[in-house]
Scaffold this motif. Structure first.
Motif, mmCIF file in Angstrom:
data_model
loop_
_atom_site.group_PDB
_atom_site.id
_atom_site.type_symbol
_atom_site.label_atom_id
_atom_site.label_comp_id
_atom_site.label_asym_id
_atom_site.label_seq_id
_atom_site.Cartn_x
_atom_site.Cartn_y
_atom_site.Cartn_z
ATOM 1 N N GLY A 6 0.821 -1.195 0.000
ATOM 2 C CA GLY A 6 0.000 0.000 0.000
ATOM 3 C C GLY A 6 0.856 1.247 0.000
ATOM 4 O O GLY A 6 2.078 1.200 -0.141
ATOM 5 N N LEU A 7 0.209 2.359 0.199
ATOM 6 C CA LEU A 7 0.892 3.647 0.212
ATOM 7 C C LEU A 7 1.212 4.067 1.635
ATOM 8 O O LEU A 7 0.409 3.878 2.534
ATOM 9 N N ALA A 8 2.348 4.671 1.781
ATOM 10 C CA ALA A 8 2.685 5.268 3.072
ATOM 11 C C ALA A 8 1.943 6.593 3.183
ATOM 12 O O ALA A 8 1.525 7.186 2.188
ATOM 13 N N LEU A 9 1.775 7.069 4.401
ATOM 14 C CA LEU A 9 1.064 8.320 4.625
ATOM 15 C C LEU A 9 1.764 9.484 3.933
ATOM 16 O O LEU A 9 1.106 10.350 3.354
ATOM 17 N N SER A 10 3.065 9.508 3.920
ATOM 18 C CA SER A 10 3.802 10.598 3.264
ATOM 19 C C SER A 10 3.569 10.584 1.751
ATOM 20 O O SER A 10 3.425 11.635 1.126
ATOM 21 N N LEU A 14 1.816 13.528 -0.464
ATOM 22 C CA LEU A 14 2.493 14.076 -1.628
ATOM 23 C C LEU A 14 1.590 14.032 -2.861
ATOM 24 O O LEU A 14 1.466 15.019 -3.584
ATOM 25 N N TRP A 15 0.964 12.893 -3.097
ATOM 26 C CA TRP A 15 0.053 12.782 -4.238
ATOM 27 C C TRP A 15 -1.148 13.700 -4.079
ATOM 28 O O TRP A 15 -1.649 14.251 -5.058
ATOM 29 N N GLY A 16 -1.616 13.894 -2.858
ATOM 30 C CA GLY A 16 -2.727 14.825 -2.613
ATOM 31 C C GLY A 16 -2.359 16.248 -2.980
ATOM 32 O O GLY A 16 -3.153 16.975 -3.588
ATOM 33 N N VAL A 17 -1.134 16.668 -2.642
ATOM 34 C CA VAL A 17 -0.670 18.013 -2.978
ATOM 35 C C VAL A 17 -0.528 18.163 -4.493
ATOM 36 O O VAL A 17 -0.929 19.183 -5.065
ATOM 37 N N VAL A 18 0.025 17.171 -5.154
ATOM 38 C CA VAL A 18 0.188 17.219 -6.609
ATOM 39 C C VAL A 18 -1.168 17.320 -7.294
ATOM 40 O O VAL A 18 -1.373 18.145 -8.197
ATOM 41 N N ILE A 19 -2.110 16.498 -6.875
ATOM 42 C CA ILE A 19 -3.451 16.525 -7.469
ATOM 43 C C ILE A 19 -4.134 17.862 -7.202
ATOM 44 O O ILE A 19 -4.807 18.417 -8.081
ATOM 45 N N ALA A 20 -3.959 18.429 -6.018
ATOM 46 C CA ALA A 20 -4.563 19.725 -5.698
ATOM 47 C C ALA A 20 -3.978 20.833 -6.575
ATOM 48 O O ALA A 20 -4.723 21.680 -7.081
ATOM 49 N N LEU A 21 -2.668 20.847 -6.783
ATOM 50 C CA LEU A 21 -2.039 21.866 -7.621
ATOM 51 C C LEU A 21 -2.486 21.764 -9.071
ATOM 52 O O LEU A 21 -2.783 22.768 -9.717
ATOM 53 N N VAL A 22 -2.538 20.558 -9.586
ATOM 54 C CA VAL A 22 -3.010 20.363 -10.954
ATOM 55 C C VAL A 22 -4.466 20.795 -11.078
ATOM 56 O O VAL A 22 -4.862 21.442 -12.066
#
Length: 121
Positions: A6-10, A14-22
């Protein structure tokens, strides 16, 4: 033994920030792109109905289309009207600066014509 995957919390953050910026960029750019397509459609409609009309009449017709479509970026005076291969071509070009975050902005050069070719500026 079963191995956990699975994914680590970090990585999730990180993916949440990238998706928000896009998403922010897309939300800011989308209205400008739709307005460009409205302008392009109006220019093509005016050029197709322009046989036998003068340049001021063509610009006045574009002004009517722009008023109906709520186009505020360019006006009739911003159009370039000329003949190419015995056909009237209506062209336009403009820049749009889109503020993104703080003092960071995005500059987009929009240009198009009724002939289907983009006339480079």
């Amino acid at each position: 033994m079963n191995r956990q995957r699975g994914l680590a919390l970090s990585a999730l953050l990180l993916w949440g920030v990238v998706i928000a910026l896009v998403s922010i960029i897309v939300i800011r750019i989308l209205p400008e792109v739709t307005e460009y397509y409205k302008i392009r459609q109006a220019v093509k409609a005016v050029a197709s109905e322009s046989s036998g009309k003068t340049v001021p009449e063509i610009r006045q017709a574009f002004g009517k289309y722009a008023e109906v479509e709520h186009v505020k970026t360019i006006g009739p005076a911003d159009l370039d009207v000329f003949k190419e291969e015995n056909q009237i071509v209506v062209a336009f070009a403009y820049e749009k600066r889109i503020p993104l975050i703080a003092n960071v902005s995005l500059l987009i050069d929009f240009h198009g014509s009724s002939s289907g070719r983009n006339l480079g500026q």
